[in-house]
Each structure stands twice: as structure tokens, then as C-alpha cells.
Design a protein around this motif. Structure first.
Motif, mmCIF file in Angstrom:
data_model
loop_
_atom_site.group_PDB
_atom_site.id
_atom_site.type_symbol
_atom_site.label_atom_id
_atom_site.label_comp_id
_atom_site.label_asym_id
_atom_site.label_seq_id
_atom_site.Cartn_x
_atom_site.Cartn_y
_atom_site.Cartn_z
ATOM 1 N N LYS A 214 -39.623 81.675 8.166
ATOM 2 C CA LYS A 214 -39.313 81.114 9.474
ATOM 3 C C LYS A 214 -38.069 81.771 10.067
ATOM 4 C CE LYS A 214 -42.740 78.258 9.211
ATOM 5 N NZ LYS A 214 -43.952 78.460 10.037
ATOM 6 N N ARG A 215 -38.104 81.943 11.377
ATOM 7 C CA ARG A 215 -37.002 82.608 12.054
ATOM 8 C C ARG A 215 -35.783 81.702 12.179
ATOM 9 N NH1 ARG A 215 -40.513 84.530 17.309
ATOM 10 N NH2 ARG A 215 -42.034 85.847 16.210
ATOM 11 N N PRO A 216 -34.591 82.285 12.111
ATOM 12 C CA PRO A 216 -33.398 81.489 12.414
ATOM 13 C C PRO A 216 -33.269 81.329 13.922
ATOM 14 C CG PRO A 216 -32.777 83.757 11.951
ATOM 15 C CD PRO A 216 -34.256 83.665 11.696
ATOM 16 N N LEU A 217 -32.577 80.299 14.354
ATOM 17 C CA LEU A 217 -32.315 80.125 15.772
ATOM 18 C C LEU A 217 -31.199 81.071 16.213
ATOM 19 C CD1 LEU A 217 -32.282 76.220 15.995
ATOM 20 C CD2 LEU A 217 -34.124 77.741 16.728
ATOM 21 N N LYS A 218 -31.290 81.544 17.425
ATOM 22 C CA LYS A 218 -30.220 82.353 17.991
ATOM 23 C C LYS A 218 -29.187 81.428 18.619
ATOM 24 C CE LYS A 218 -33.246 86.287 18.995
ATOM 25 N NZ LYS A 218 -33.806 87.161 20.049
ATOM 26 N N PRO A 219 -27.946 81.899 18.802
ATOM 27 C CA PRO A 219 -26.910 81.044 19.396
ATOM 28 C C PRO A 219 -27.340 80.400 20.715
ATOM 29 C CG PRO A 219 -25.900 83.000 18.484
ATOM 30 C CD PRO A 219 -27.389 83.191 18.354
ATOM 31 N N LYS A 220 -28.058 81.135 21.556
ATOM 32 C CA LYS A 220 -28.496 80.572 22.834
ATOM 33 C C LYS A 220 -29.487 79.431 22.628
ATOM 34 C CE LYS A 220 -32.196 83.990 23.620
ATOM 35 N NZ LYS A 220 -32.710 85.025 24.568
ATOM 36 N N HIS A 221 -30.287 79.517 21.565
ATOM 37 C CA HIS A 221 -31.225 78.443 21.248
ATOM 38 C C HIS A 221 -30.475 77.202 20.780
ATOM 39 C CE1 HIS A 221 -34.218 81.892 20.196
ATOM 40 N NE2 HIS A 221 -34.234 81.628 21.486
ATOM 41 N N VAL A 222 -29.449 77.425 19.950
ATOM 42 C CA VAL A 222 -28.660 76.308 19.431
ATOM 43 C C VAL A 222 -28.029 75.521 20.572
ATOM 44 C CG1 VAL A 222 -26.619 75.689 18.067
ATOM 45 C CG2 VAL A 222 -28.200 77.437 17.219
ATOM 46 N N TRP A 223 -27.422 76.247 21.510
ATOM 47 C CA TRP A 223 -26.760 75.574 22.620
ATOM 48 C C TRP A 223 -27.761 74.902 23.553
ATOM 49 C CZ3 TRP A 223 -22.037 74.098 22.489
ATOM 50 C CH2 TRP A 223 -21.115 74.790 21.703
ATOM 51 N N ALA A 224 -28.920 75.501 23.734
ATOM 52 C CA ALA A 224 -29.941 74.903 24.595
ATOM 53 C C ALA A 224 -30.419 73.565 24.028
ATOM 54 C CB ALA A 224 -31.120 75.858 24.762
ATOM 55 N N ILE A 225 -30.629 73.527 22.712
ATOM 56 C CA ILE A 225 -31.064 72.283 22.072
ATOM 57 C C ILE A 225 -29.958 71.239 22.130
ATOM 58 C CG2 ILE A 225 -31.715 71.236 19.866
ATOM 59 C CD1 ILE A 225 -33.186 73.857 19.211
ATOM 60 N N ARG A 226 -28.728 71.658 21.879
ATOM 61 C CA ARG A 226 -27.597 70.718 21.931
ATOM 62 C C ARG A 226 -27.464 70.081 23.312
ATOM 63 N NH1 ARG A 226 -23.250 74.310 18.659
ATOM 64 N NH2 ARG A 226 -23.587 73.446 16.582
ATOM 65 N N VAL A 227 -27.558 70.891 24.343
ATOM 66 C CA VAL A 227 -27.420 70.377 25.706
ATOM 67 C C VAL A 227 -28.500 69.353 26.004
ATOM 68 C CG1 VAL A 227 -27.608 70.990 28.144
ATOM 69 C CG2 VAL A 227 -26.196 72.378 26.626
ATOM 70 N N ARG A 228 -29.744 69.640 25.598
ATOM 71 C CA ARG A 228 -30.842 68.710 25.845
ATOM 72 C C ARG A 228 -30.625 67.382 25.122
ATOM 73 N NH1 ARG A 228 -35.755 70.193 27.933
ATOM 74 N NH2 ARG A 228 -35.867 72.328 28.748
ATOM 75 N N LEU A 229 -30.157 67.449 23.884
ATOM 76 C CA LEU A 229 -29.928 66.225 23.120
ATOM 77 C C LEU A 229 -28.760 65.421 23.690
ATOM 78 C CD1 LEU A 229 -30.452 67.559 19.475
ATOM 79 C CD2 LEU A 229 -32.033 66.204 20.855
ATOM 80 N N GLU A 230 -27.737 66.128 24.164
ATOM 81 C CA GLU A 230 -26.587 65.446 24.763
ATOM 82 C C GLU A 230 -26.996 64.754 26.061
ATOM 83 O OE1 GLU A 230 -23.655 68.454 25.187
ATOM 84 O OE2 GLU A 230 -23.024 68.399 23.091
ATOM 85 N N LEU A 231 -27.770 65.447 26.894
ATOM 86 C CA LEU A 231 -28.211 64.862 28.160
ATOM 87 C C LEU A 231 -29.108 63.643 27.931
ATOM 88 C CD1 LEU A 231 -28.955 68.071 30.281
ATOM 89 C CD2 LEU A 231 -27.034 66.489 30.535
ATOM 90 N N ALA A 232 -29.905 63.714 26.864
ATOM 91 C CA ALA A 232 -30.796 62.596 26.538
ATOM 92 C C ALA A 232 -30.062 61.468 25.812
ATOM 93 C CB ALA A 232 -31.952 63.094 25.677
#
Length: 210
Positions: free
Chosen positions: A25-43
Motif C-alpha cells: 500500500k502506498r504511503p500518503l503524501k504530505p498534501k494528502h495528510v493535510w487534506a484529510i486533517r482539514v476535512r476532519l477538523e471542519l467536520a
């Protein structure tokens, strides 16, 4: 003349992984990490944000992450800066850092009503389950990656384990550090885990001009 009994011909079943990306399985890239964090924070999804952040920091296997207890990360009412967990696979402890952002998300999650009286960091929804299962964790990871448009079959729980160490190796080239952080007993395991040989070979080839 007797007709020989030939074996019955059965239609082959389609492979379970047909159409899916298989392999490591691929690791997440930094941009992916921040995108997921932002979505979880907004939710305002405090549990998933704390789980996501700790999965990245701890670099633990899913089976060890889901079984973590409050005492593993908290002492004297405060979140620790470093923690240690006994790995179920190797029966050896592995230490990891808890970054400032992860500590903040854990503190917020600790204040949630669902955490009242819970000894486990990620309590199950049903009384017979003390904590979420590895299968449930896998579904949560799938939801994270698909929420930002990534292909679910290319990522999994091991993507979380590999994300930070991949960046550490790219920036430092220190395999020994990665080995310690992952809790591997053999360097060969770390080399295979990161796909180091191929990456290094390509980097060398790109630097040579004929």
C-alpha cells in the motif's frame, strides 16, 4: 469401447482482487495528510482526527493502534510527548513521538462524552467490544482516502504506518532511524518495507549522464 471419465470442467471464479490495485500500500503524501486533517477538523470529528494524527505519529500496525489505552498516551492528566507500546507481532516495545498537533487533538478527544470511563483510546460502540476492531479501522482509513479523491484499493492501514517514515527516509536517508521507529528487528525488513533499493537505484541513474 468405454468412454473414459473425464474430470468435470468448472467455470473459473473471478479473482476477488480483480480490478483492484494489489501489493504494498502506498504511503500518503504530505498534501494528502493535510487534506484529510482539514476535512476532519471542519467536520469536528474529534475521534477520527485524533486517530488519524496518532496513526501517523506512532507508525504502529493497525492491530496495535486500535488496542491502545489512555494510559499509553496520558500521565498525570497530560498527554505525553513520547510514548511506548508493546508490539503484538514482535513482543518488543517501540517508542514514538506525539507531536504538538496530535497532543491537541487527543486532548480534545479525551473531553468527549464517549471517553468517560473508557480505558481504551478508541472505545467500541458496543459493550462487548472494548475497542474498535482492525476491520473497523480499515474501513475508517478507506473513508479518509476516498474523501479526498484517492483510489481506495491503493491505500490501507499500512499506508498510515508508512507515511511518516517514508518522508523521514527521503529527507535523511537514515535507514537505521527508520528501522527503530518501525520496530523492525532486521534491516532487511526495513529495506523491503520502504522499497529502498529501487528508489536508490533510480536516484543514482538519474544523477548519471552519459
Amino acid at each position: 469401447m468405454e468412454t473414459p471419465n473425464l474430470p468435470a470442467i468448472r467455470a473459473l471464479r473471478p479473482a476477488k482482487n480483480k480490478g483492484r490495485i494489489v501489493g504494498q500500500k502506498r504511503p500518503l503524501k504530505p498534501k494528502h495528510v493535510w487534506a484529510i486533517r482539514v476535512r476532519l477538523e471542519l467536520a469536528e470529528n474529534h475521534r477520527d482526527l485524533a486517530l488519524f494524527n496518532l496513526a501517523i505519529d506512532s507508525k504502529l500496525r493497525g492491530c496495535d493502534l486500535v488496542k491502545m489505552k489512555v494510559v499509553d498516551v496520558m500521565a498525570s492528566g497530560q498527554i505525553k510527548e513520547r510514548a511506548s507500546v508493546l508490539q503484538s507481532k514482535t513482543q518488543k516495545p517501540v517508542r514514538f513521538e506525539i507531536s504538538e498537533g496530535t497532543r491537541a487533538s487527543l486532548e480534545k478527544w479525551m473531553q468527549d462524552p464517549l471517553m468517560v470511563g473508557s480505558a481504551h483510546l478508541w472505545p467500541g460502540r458496543f459493550h462487548e467490544r472494548l475497542h474498535i476492531s482492525t476491520r473497523q479501522y480499515a474501513r475508517i482509513v478507506r473513508d479518509w482516502v476516498t474523501s479526498i479523491g484517492l483510489e481506495a484499493s491503493a491505500y490501507g492501514t499500512h499506508s498510515m504506518r508508512r507515511t511518516k517514515v517514508t518522508q523521514i527516509y527521503k529527507k535523511t536517508g537514515n535507514l537505521r532511524a527508520v528501522q527503530l521507529l518501525l520496530g523492525h528487528t532486521k534491516m532487511d525488513s526495513t529495506v523491503r518495507y520502504l522499497g529502498v533499493e529501487l528508489e536508490d537505484a533510480l536516484a543514482i541513474a538519474e544523477a548519471i549522464e552519459i
